[in-house]
Design an enzyme around this catalytic site. Structure first.
Site, PDB file in Angstrom:
ATOM      1  N   PRO A 101      61.492  36.551  38.520  1.00 49.95           N
ATOM      2  CG  PRO A 101      59.741  37.878  39.311  1.00 49.95           C
ATOM      3  CD  PRO A 101      61.212  37.646  39.469  1.00 49.95           C
ATOM      4  N   GLY A 103      61.125  37.317  32.291  1.00 47.15           N
ATOM      5  CA  GLY A 103      60.548  38.343  31.439  1.00 47.15           C
ATOM      6  C   GLY A 103      60.077  39.572  32.182  1.00 47.15           C
ATOM      7  N   GLY A 105      61.999  42.027  33.450  1.00 50.50           N
ATOM      8  CA  GLY A 105      62.914  43.160  33.416  1.00 50.50           C
ATOM      9  C   GLY A 105      63.947  43.132  34.518  1.00 50.50           C
ATOM     10  CG  LEU A 106      63.285  42.134  38.257  1.00 53.90           C
ATOM     11  CD1 LEU A 106      62.688  41.392  39.446  1.00 53.90           C
ATOM     12  CD2 LEU A 106      63.859  43.464  38.713  1.00 53.90           C
ATOM     13  CB  ALA A 110      71.905  38.994  32.478  1.00 54.80           C
ATOM     14  CB  ALA A 111      70.542  36.013  36.695  1.00 60.03           C
ATOM     15  CG  ASP A 152      70.599  43.265  31.609  1.00 54.44           C
ATOM     16  OD1 ASP A 152      70.657  44.493  31.845  1.00 54.44           O
ATOM     17  OD2 ASP A 152      69.553  42.700  31.260  1.00 54.44           O
TER      18      ASP A 152
END
Length: 320
Positions: A101, A103, A105-106, A110-111, A152
């Site tokens: 998802p 925005g 926080g996961l 960065a991914a 991250d």
């Protein structure tokens, strides 16, 4: 020619915001990923598409600008910055698929950044190491956000559960936390750059108050490291709750996040706190016994997903 790379999202257990000021942190890669596919364009335009995010844009990598056909532009800035740094500006097509998802926080940015760079380096036959990839991805995030933590991009690159020392040295845990976690997330997205800036402004305004809070967050991360190595799940939960109190004092909480935090605890979570920069986004709840009960309670108002830590970091075409 086609190059493909994927990278995992992450969840921060300890160290949000304090890690920006060289305090230690603990984070883990999760089993949600971003995948980037790069191939030659069929026309003279560089095109970015994502069915998952329902957007399409034409990119000008020389001017670092874009023309949005449809969708929201947020994640495009990271891809465009990466291309401006390392692409030769020939027309390419970039396809992004993602089940993190945005925005929340996961670590979606960065991914996406790590996966984009890995695919781009493969496309151009540019050699890289995990160390150099994590650094390059961090530089992209730094450019886009203004201030950023290397945590991250390190987690998305290396995978696993990682302790980041004060010297910014990533140290992988030899054991994982053997427990269920629930992520609760709202439809109100957080803005990492904005929240990091807000904390900096607060720190500059009240250094005698805020500096000790940030230092205490570092102490908590070190205590949590010992607890994880001892598989002391109860202590990890207790430290999560203490950490949340300090995050509250930095002004990064919202009523929606607070609601999820206390619903999780009320329904059996050993610990719950913001994960990520706050201001919206996600909470993480440690639920060794009753994750479904916690998910049901939070789902009355917001959204949840159950996560597992993943040992896999960045993967390229040969390893996917």
């Amino acid at each position: 020619m086609e190059s493909v790379a994927s990278a995992p999202g992450k969840t921060i257990l300890f160290g949000e915001h304090s890690v920006v000021y060289s305090e230690p942190a603990i984070a883990g890669a999760v089993n949600k990923r971003a995948t980037v596919k790069i191939r030659r364009s069929r026309n003279q335009n560089t095109i970015l598409k994502s069915k998952d995010l329902n957007f399409e844009a034409i990119l000008d990598t020389r001017k670092e600008s874009y023309s949005l056909k449809h969708g929201k532009p947020g994640i495009i800035r990271y891809i465009l910055n990466a291309l401006s740094k390392f692409h030769d500006h020939t027309p390419i097509e970039i396809l992004l698929s993602i089940n993190i998802p945005i925005g929340s926080g996961l670590g979606s940015s960065a991914a996406v950044t790590v996966a984009t760079l890995a695919a781009l380096f493969d496309y151009h036959d540019i050699p890289f190491t995990k160390e150099s990839l994590a650094q390059d991805a961090y530089n992209v995030e730094l450019d886009v956000q203004g201030m950023a933590s290397p945590l991250d991009t390190i987690v998305s690159t290396y995978g696993g559960l990682i302790y980041l020392s004060r010297e910014k040295k990533p140290i992988s845990f030899t054991n994982h936390i053997n427990s269920n976690f629930v992520i609760g997330f709202t439809t109100k997205y957080g803005n990492t750059g904005k929240m990091v800036k807000n904390v900096k402004n607060l720190k500059d305004a009240y250094p005698n108050i805020i500096n000790p809070i940030i230092e205490d967050m570092g102490f908590i991360a070190n205590e949590a490291r010992i607890a994880i190595l001892k598989n002391d799940i109860s202590k990890v939960g207790e430290l999560m709750n203490i950490n949340q109190g300090l995050l509250d004092s930095l002004g990064v909480n919202t009523s929606e996040l607070s609601r999820m935090i206390y619903l999780a605890r009320k329904n059996g979570a050993l610990g719950s706190k913001i994960t990520g920069s706050g201001g919206g986004g996600s909470i993480i709840a440690l639920c060794p016994h009753n994750p479904d009960k916690v998910m049901k309670a939070i789902n009355r108002y917001d959204n949840t997903l159950k996560i597992k830590f993943s040992k896999d970091g960045v993967l390229t075409k040969d390893s996917i």
